[in-house]
Design an enzyme around this catalytic site. Structure first.
Site, mmCIF file in Angstrom:
data_model
loop_
_atom_site.group_PDB
_atom_site.id
_atom_site.type_symbol
_atom_site.label_atom_id
_atom_site.label_comp_id
_atom_site.label_asym_id
_atom_site.label_seq_id
_atom_site.Cartn_x
_atom_site.Cartn_y
_atom_site.Cartn_z
ATOM 1 N N HIS A 1 0.828 -1.214 0.000
ATOM 2 C CA HIS A 1 0.000 0.000 0.000
ATOM 3 C C HIS A 1 0.859 1.260 0.000
ATOM 4 O O HIS A 1 2.062 1.235 0.325
ATOM 5 C CB HIS A 1 -0.923 0.007 1.218
ATOM 6 N N GLU B 1 -1.858 -7.326 7.156
ATOM 7 C CA GLU B 1 -0.542 -7.304 7.790
ATOM 8 C C GLU B 1 -0.537 -8.251 8.994
ATOM 9 O O GLU B 1 -1.592 -8.697 9.475
ATOM 10 C CB GLU B 1 -0.239 -5.861 8.229
#
Length: 215
Positions: free
Chosen positions: A13, A88
């Site tokens: 990202h 994550e």
């Protein structure tokens, strides 16, 4: 029996304020900052200029990944499919802390993190070993689902790190010595159950402007 190779392009990202100040994000739903949004736009423009085509676009369901994937979907004409398993690593009590704060407030959990003890579980979180298994499972599942296709995936630095280690054969306990820049392109090939890195940390579309914690 040989199968057609599957191409998977992994993207970290765009930048967040917590990236910039060194806070562990984990599952905390942090938004992109203005620079991160600009990176996402440049990434989408770069793929469009190259004439890149993909069959499907997946994203972690956390907002920093979804906001990076949104302009990609618009540029490529693809819906964004959310996949929670692409999140994550969960850092438990360490989430939201800088490394200095983690060392002060949770020294035992911090020691496990810094020493890369693969079975150490920060309270409320996920071990490195378990996280790696999750990443391996989801990426392999997507590759098998779209065998012979081209997959674009927006995820997180830790997910990319696990993918690289699995493909290259770097132990989880070894320090990271490879780049993980925000909004970079990282290309893998999956064939007959084996991952291979074809291109790593391509930031040409960003004109060299990408954050990486190693720097």
């Amino acid at each position: 029996m040989n199968t057609l190779p599957t191409i998977l392009v992994l993207v970290r990202h765009g930048e967040t304020d917590w990236n910039a100040c060194g806070r562990l994000q984990g599952h905390t739903d942090i938004s992109l900052n203005a620079h991160g949004h600009a990176q996402a736009e440049r990434l989408a423009e770069g793929l469009a200029r190259r004439g890149e085509r993909f069959d499907v676009l997946y994203s972690s369901d956390l907002s920093r990944a979804r906001a990076t994937a949104a302009p990609l979907g618009q540029a490529l004409g693809l819906p964004v499919i959310e996949e929670p398993a692409l999140r994550e690593r969960h850092f438990g009590v360490l989430q939201g802390l800088t490394l200095a704060e983690a060392a002060e407030h949770h020294p035992a959990a911090y020691a496990g993190y810094r020493q890369r003890r693969v079975d150490a579980v920060p309270e409320g979180g996920e071990s490195l070993e378990r996280f790696c298994a999750r990443v391996s499972e989801v990426l392999t599942r997507l590759a098998v689902r779209h065998v012979g296709g081209r997959i674009l995936v927006v995820a997180h630095g830790g997910v990319l790190e696990m993918a690289y280690r699995l493909a290259v054969g770097i132990p989880l306990s070894a320090p990271r010595d490879f780049a993980l820049p925000n909004a970079a392109l990282n290309r893998f090939c999956f064939s007959n159950g084996t991952w291979k890195v074809e291109n790593w940390a391509d930031i040409s579309h960003l004109e060299g402007d990408a954050f990486d914690e190693l720097a």
